[in-house]
Design a protein around this motif. Structure first.
Motif, PDB file in Angstrom:
ATOM      1  N   GLY A 245     -20.666  -9.506 -14.524  1.00 47.84           N
ATOM      2  CA  GLY A 245     -20.051  -9.344 -13.220  1.00 47.84           C
ATOM      3  C   GLY A 245     -19.507  -7.948 -12.966  1.00 47.84           C
TER       4      GLY A 245
ATOM      5  N   LEU B 174     -16.779 -20.570 -14.361  1.00 46.28           N
ATOM      6  CA  LEU B 174     -17.211 -19.443 -13.548  1.00 46.28           C
ATOM      7  C   LEU B 174     -16.587 -18.161 -14.063  1.00 46.28           C
ATOM      8  N   TRP B 175     -17.394 -17.105 -14.177  1.00 46.65           N
ATOM      9  CA  TRP B 175     -16.913 -15.796 -14.590  1.00 46.65           C
ATOM     10  C   TRP B 175     -16.795 -14.901 -13.359  1.00 46.65           C
ATOM     11  N   ALA B 176     -15.595 -14.380 -13.108  1.00 48.33           N
ATOM     12  CA  ALA B 176     -15.370 -13.484 -11.979  1.00 48.33           C
ATOM     13  C   ALA B 176     -15.732 -12.048 -12.351  1.00 48.33           C
ATOM     14  N   ARG B 177     -15.810 -11.196 -11.361  1.00 42.58           N
ATOM     15  CA  ARG B 177     -16.180  -9.786 -11.588  1.00 42.58           C
ATOM     16  C   ARG B 177     -15.152  -9.051 -12.438  1.00 42.58           C
TER      17      ARG B 177
ATOM     18  N   LEU C 285     -18.969 -19.931  -4.921  1.00 39.26           N
ATOM     19  CA  LEU C 285     -19.146 -18.679  -5.654  1.00 39.26           C
ATOM     20  C   LEU C 285     -18.829 -17.470  -4.774  1.00 39.26           C
TER      21      LEU C 285
ATOM     22  N   GLU D  21     -19.777 -13.388  -8.887  1.00 39.69           N
ATOM     23  CA  GLU D  21     -19.384 -14.432  -9.827  1.00 39.69           C
ATOM     24  C   GLU D  21     -20.609 -15.031 -10.499  1.00 39.69           C
TER      25      GLU D  21
END
Length: 273
Positions: free
Chosen positions: A18, A134-137, A158, A162
């Motif tokens: 991200g 979920l992986w955020a920026r 999303l 993400e």
């Protein structure tokens, strides 16, 4: 289809991809939908398959499915005998309107993030009470319930950049009894409705998931097994705008099918083993 606007493909992204995100990017996993239509706004593809995520991890807590797990890998998975809901994996994979070649490339996460009403991996995840990591920026991680992820036809929660990392299915859901019904206009056609009911052995509960006929997944939860009238009222309480309409069926047709199949599921689970 050739994507003639793409100028770069990132084959070795960072472990937290991200941070590399910029406007005009798209995550690339199987690419089966990405390469099926023009993508004029895209300039760069970031290949998530290069990260080498383990496709399937099963233990006492349940099952973790990597977003990059292919449909073929999920279909080949042999769940433990005590996971009574195990046959639902095969049923979800077989609900794809696709060839074996697509199965070899298409991913579980891709189907979920595409967020189409007929996405069978969405059905599977919601019915089995999954949660998505979920992986955020900025590198942070948050978890959402599968039921809350898809918000409409081709829409989800999303944010730009993400990444869906994994789908986690709890063991208690996998140990439930399950019944499902799917309708399509042709034998191998797109799902008009796809319903799944789950029931905890030794209890009177019922969890009914309605998908494909709705723009977002719908869950009806009962602590005590409902009678036919109560279940029908639950189906009828779904707002009119949530029912999906396309050449595969009108809203009224899909609501009718949901009523019919919900009652079949109720009777099957009420009958016991």
């Amino acid at each position: 289809m050739d994507l003639n606007t793409i100028t770069e493909v990132v084959r070795r992204p960072a472990d937290r991809p991200g941070a590399q995100w910029r406007p005009g990017d798209a995550w690339l996993a199987g690419g089966t939908w990405l390469f099926s239509a023009e993508q004029p706004r895209l300039r760069r593809l970031v290949d998530l398959t290069a990260l080498g995520w383990e496709p399937l991890v099963a233990d006492d807590t349940g099952l973790e499915i990597a977003a990059t797990c292919t449909i073929r890998e999920l279909y080949a998975f042999s769940p433990p005998a005590e996971w009574r809901a195990g046959p639902l994996f095969a049923a979800g994979c077989e609900a794809f309107l696709s060839s074996f070649k697509v199965w070899n490339a298409a991913t579980v996460g891709g189907n979920i993030c595409l967020s189409l009403p007929a996405g069978p991996m969405i059905t599977l995840a919601v019915a089995l009470e999954a949660r998505y990591e979920l992986w955020a920026r900025d590198g942070s991680v948050h978890v959402v319930d599968a039921l809350d992820f898809v918000t409409g036809d081709h829409r989800n929660v999303l944010a730009p950049g993400e990444v869906l990392r994994r789908i986690s299915i709890p063991a208690h859901a996998l140990r439930k009894r399950v019944a499902h019904r799917r309708f399509s206009l042709t034998r191998l056609g797109r799902s008009t409705v796809f319903l799944v009911g789950t029931h905890t052995p030794g209890s009177q509960d019922l969890l009914l998931t309605v998908t494909a006929g709705t723009t977002r997944p719908v869950r009806l939860a009962y602590h005590t097994l409902p009678d036919e009238r109560t279940l029908r009222q639950g189906i009828d309480a779904v707002p009119a705008e949530v029912w999906f309409e396309d050449p595969n069926g009108t809203r009224d047709h899909r609501r009718h099918l949901a009523r019919h199949f919900a009652e079949e599921i109720r009777r099957e689970l009420a009958a016991g083993d």
